[in-house]
Design a protein around this motif. Structure first.
Motif, PDB file in Angstrom:
ATOM      1  N   ASN A  95      12.869 -61.496 -49.856  1.00  0.00           N
ATOM      2  CA  ASN A  95      11.966 -60.466 -49.351  1.00  0.00           C
ATOM      3  C   ASN A  95      10.886 -61.037 -48.430  1.00  0.00           C
ATOM      4  N   HIS A  96      11.239 -62.107 -47.709  1.00  0.00           N
ATOM      5  CA  HIS A  96      10.370 -62.652 -46.677  1.00  0.00           C
ATOM      6  C   HIS A  96      11.149 -62.708 -45.363  1.00  0.00           C
ATOM      7  N   GLY A  97      10.420 -62.583 -44.266  1.00  0.00           N
ATOM      8  CA  GLY A  97      11.018 -62.709 -42.949  1.00  0.00           C
ATOM      9  C   GLY A  97      10.584 -63.989 -42.276  1.00  0.00           C
ATOM     10  N   LEU A  98      11.323 -64.391 -41.231  1.00  0.00           N
ATOM     11  CA  LEU A  98      11.047 -65.633 -40.507  1.00  0.00           C
ATOM     12  C   LEU A  98      10.896 -65.333 -39.020  1.00  0.00           C
ATOM     13  N   ILE A  99       9.808 -65.860 -38.436  1.00  0.00           N
ATOM     14  CA  ILE A  99       9.537 -65.693 -37.018  1.00  0.00           C
ATOM     15  C   ILE A  99       9.721 -67.035 -36.321  1.00  0.00           C
ATOM     16  N   LEU A 100      10.380 -67.027 -35.173  1.00  0.00           N
ATOM     17  CA  LEU A 100      10.484 -68.206 -34.309  1.00  0.00           C
ATOM     18  C   LEU A 100       9.654 -67.940 -33.067  1.00  0.00           C
ATOM     19  N   THR A 101       8.664 -68.792 -32.788  1.00  0.00           N
ATOM     20  CA  THR A 101       7.801 -68.551 -31.639  1.00  0.00           C
ATOM     21  C   THR A 101       7.211 -69.861 -31.136  1.00  0.00           C
ATOM     22  N   SER A 102       6.250 -69.760 -30.224  1.00  0.00           N
ATOM     23  CA  SER A 102       5.643 -70.920 -29.588  1.00  0.00           C
ATOM     24  C   SER A 102       4.127 -70.847 -29.679  1.00  0.00           C
ATOM     25  N   THR A 103       3.499 -72.012 -29.726  1.00  0.00           N
ATOM     26  CA  THR A 103       2.043 -72.083 -29.660  1.00  0.00           C
ATOM     27  C   THR A 103       1.531 -71.639 -28.300  1.00  0.00           C
ATOM     28  N   LEU A 137      23.668 -83.343 -29.231  1.00  0.00           N
ATOM     29  CA  LEU A 137      24.245 -81.994 -29.237  1.00  0.00           C
ATOM     30  C   LEU A 137      24.580 -81.538 -30.642  1.00  0.00           C
ATOM     31  N   ASN A 138      25.000 -82.465 -31.482  1.00  0.00           N
ATOM     32  CA  ASN A 138      25.275 -82.114 -32.874  1.00  0.00           C
ATOM     33  C   ASN A 138      24.002 -81.650 -33.578  1.00  0.00           C
ATOM     34  N   LEU A 139      22.883 -82.287 -33.265  1.00  0.00           N
ATOM     35  CA  LEU A 139      21.594 -81.907 -33.841  1.00  0.00           C
ATOM     36  C   LEU A 139      21.182 -80.512 -33.366  1.00  0.00           C
ATOM     37  N   PHE A 140      21.306 -80.256 -32.075  1.00  0.00           N
ATOM     38  CA  PHE A 140      20.990 -78.931 -31.530  1.00  0.00           C
ATOM     39  C   PHE A 140      21.894 -77.860 -32.149  1.00  0.00           C
ATOM     40  N   GLN A 141      23.167 -78.168 -32.233  1.00  0.00           N
ATOM     41  CA  GLN A 141      24.143 -77.246 -32.813  1.00  0.00           C
ATOM     42  C   GLN A 141      23.789 -76.928 -34.269  1.00  0.00           C
ATOM     43  N   ASP A 142      23.350 -77.941 -35.013  1.00  0.00           N
ATOM     44  CA  ASP A 142      23.007 -77.732 -36.421  1.00  0.00           C
ATOM     45  C   ASP A 142      21.785 -76.838 -36.566  1.00  0.00           C
ATOM     46  N   CYS A 143      20.779 -76.993 -35.692  1.00  0.00           N
ATOM     47  CA  CYS A 143      19.608 -76.116 -35.733  1.00  0.00           C
ATOM     48  C   CYS A 143      20.009 -74.666 -35.478  1.00  0.00           C
ATOM     49  N   CYS A 144      20.900 -74.465 -34.523  1.00  0.00           N
ATOM     50  CA  CYS A 144      21.372 -73.104 -34.233  1.00  0.00           C
ATOM     51  C   CYS A 144      22.137 -72.537 -35.426  1.00  0.00           C
ATOM     52  N   LYS A 145      22.965 -73.361 -36.043  1.00  0.00           N
ATOM     53  CA  LYS A 145      23.725 -72.918 -37.217  1.00  0.00           C
ATOM     54  C   LYS A 145      22.793 -72.521 -38.358  1.00  0.00           C
ATOM     55  N   LEU A 146      21.741 -73.293 -38.573  1.00  0.00           N
ATOM     56  CA  LEU A 146      20.787 -72.985 -39.637  1.00  0.00           C
ATOM     57  C   LEU A 146      20.088 -71.651 -39.383  1.00  0.00           C
ATOM     58  N   LEU A 147      19.755 -71.368 -38.125  1.00  0.00           N
ATOM     59  CA  LEU A 147      19.152 -70.076 -37.805  1.00  0.00           C
ATOM     60  C   LEU A 147      20.135 -68.935 -38.032  1.00  0.00           C
ATOM     61  N   LEU A 148      21.385 -69.141 -37.675  1.00  0.00           N
ATOM     62  CA  LEU A 148      22.396 -68.090 -37.816  1.00  0.00           C
ATOM     63  C   LEU A 148      22.734 -67.793 -39.272  1.00  0.00           C
ATOM     64  N   THR A 149      22.587 -68.788 -40.147  1.00  0.00           N
ATOM     65  CA  THR A 149      23.065 -68.635 -41.528  1.00  0.00           C
ATOM     66  C   THR A 149      21.950 -68.465 -42.552  1.00  0.00           C
ATOM     67  N   ILE A 150      20.700 -68.540 -42.156  1.00  0.00           N
ATOM     68  CA  ILE A 150      19.623 -68.366 -43.124  1.00  0.00           C
ATOM     69  C   ILE A 150      19.594 -66.918 -43.596  1.00  0.00           C
ATOM     70  N   SER A 151      19.335 -66.715 -44.882  1.00  0.00           N
ATOM     71  CA  SER A 151      19.401 -65.364 -45.431  1.00  0.00           C
ATOM     72  C   SER A 151      18.220 -64.501 -45.019  1.00  0.00           C
ATOM     73  N   MET A 152      17.084 -65.119 -44.701  1.00  0.00           N
ATOM     74  CA  MET A 152      15.909 -64.362 -44.272  1.00  0.00           C
ATOM     75  C   MET A 152      16.188 -63.668 -42.936  1.00  0.00           C
ATOM     76  N   PRO A 153      15.695 -62.448 -42.730  1.00  0.00           N
ATOM     77  CA  PRO A 153      15.777 -61.845 -41.399  1.00  0.00           C
ATOM     78  C   PRO A 153      14.913 -62.640 -40.424  1.00  0.00           C
ATOM     79  N   THR A 154      15.417 -62.852 -39.226  1.00  0.00           N
ATOM     80  CA  THR A 154      14.723 -63.709 -38.259  1.00  0.00           C
ATOM     81  C   THR A 154      14.432 -62.942 -36.974  1.00  0.00           C
ATOM     82  N   ILE A 155      13.234 -63.153 -36.444  1.00  0.00           N
ATOM     83  CA  ILE A 155      12.826 -62.534 -35.189  1.00  0.00           C
ATOM     84  C   ILE A 155      12.244 -63.609 -34.284  1.00  0.00           C
TER      85      ILE A 155
END
Length: 316
Positions: A95-103, A137-155
């Motif tokens: 029941n928590h959401g996750l935001i991806l943003t920049s300073t 590239l494997n590191l970048f790919q893994d970060c993208c995979k983690l965002l796609l598969t996390i259960s929290m809704p992401t914006i």
């Protein structure tokens, strides 16, 4: 963003002790993400911060690497560590959401790190460059995979420029809110600099923008969207706001829609939606990229492109 994330910043220990041991709460992948940055004397700057606002049931992953949030290996390791931390104890983040943003108000991320795409003949063999590129590239790919598969809704809250790799990270989120500004920039322009797109990014783009002739044309031409209004029209973002003051209200409203749904049903639906993208990732996708990045044509073109950017910065 201070009105939305007013509680204390939670930072992972990026100079993690070598004695850190795996446990159910601290998985091996998280330790692996931390240990490359371990040092008895050196503490790495927080290029990525994890902020929380428990009253709003919100966490925010904030890119904070001046000047342009380039996706360097260090930034990606810190992003990976934060996302693994959230994955490791998902029960605590129900029941928590996750935001991806920049300073920074005018830049989300400039995209992939040029230095990781260029062979430095003075310091490494071509074989060593290939290994370094594949690891990156494997590191970048893994970060993208983690965002796609996390259960929290992401914006993703997109403020300012967010081309190429920055756009990919944003498309990995469930939703994108764009802030109208003269510096707004989005798009997958890799082809324009001589770099092909692997199949998983094609799937990601089709899933978000639609599998139609316009999307295919944009990908082949390396098209960049230069206004948030056009990004909304084309599907790069899902909602448009005109001031930073509107961000908190709109993010909160969108997250409430996600969090009002049964958690398990929503997360399983998300998993199904993103599974074909995740399944397309892996060594074969990096092989596809290496076909262009490892070519003499690309190496010459990208070095000239980087020099042009440097000259432009000097003249500014």
């Amino acid at each position: 963003m201070t009105t939305l994330f007013r509680k204390s910043v939670r930072a992972l220990p990026f100079a993690a002790p070598s004695s850190l041991a795996a446990s159910p709460a601290v998985p091996h992948r998280l330790i692996a993400a931390l240990r490359p940055m371990t040092s008895s004397t050196t503490y790495y700057p927080p290029l990525v911060r994890l902020s929380k606002d428990l009253s709003a049931q919100t966490y925010a992953v904030i890119l904070s690497s001046p000047p342009v949030n380039a996706l360097t290996p260090t930034l990606l390791r810190q992003l990976q560590a934060h996302l693994l931390h959230l994955h490791a104890d998902q029960q605590s983040y129900l029941n928590h959401g996750l935001i991806l943003t920049s300073t920074f108000p005018n830049i989300m991320s400039a995209g992939l790190d040029w230095d990781c795409l260029i062979h430095n003949e003075e310091t490494e063999s071509f074989q060593d460059f290939e290994i370094r590129f594949r690891n990156y590239l494997n590191l970048f790919q893994d970060c993208c995979k983690l965002l796609l598969t996390i259960s929290m809704p992401t914006i993703a809250v997109v403020r300012g420029a967010c081309p190429a790799g920055g756009t990919v990270l944003s498309l990995c989120c469930d939703e994108r809110i764009g802030v109208s500004s003269p510096s707004f920039l989005m798009g997958l322009n890799e082809v324009a600099i001589g770099m092909n797109l692997p199949s998983w990014i094609h799937h990601l783009a089709y899933q978000t923008l639609g599998q139609n002739s316009k999307t295919r044309r944009f990908l082949q031409q390396g098209y960049l969207v230069r206004s948030a209004e056009e990004a909304l029209e084309l599907g790069y973002i899902d909602k448009l706001v005109y001031s930073n003051e509107d961000i908190a209200e709109n993010v909160g409203s969108e997250l409430r829609h996600y969090l009002s749904q049964p958690w398990t049903a929503r997360t399983l639906t998300k998993k199904t939606q993103n599974q074909h993208v995740v399944d397309s990732m892996g060594p074969a996708a990096i092989d596809d990229l290496w076909m262009t990045v490892g070519s003499a044509e690309f190496q010459e073109k990208v070095k000239l492109f980087k020099q042009k950017i440097r000259n432009r910065a000097k003249d500014a």
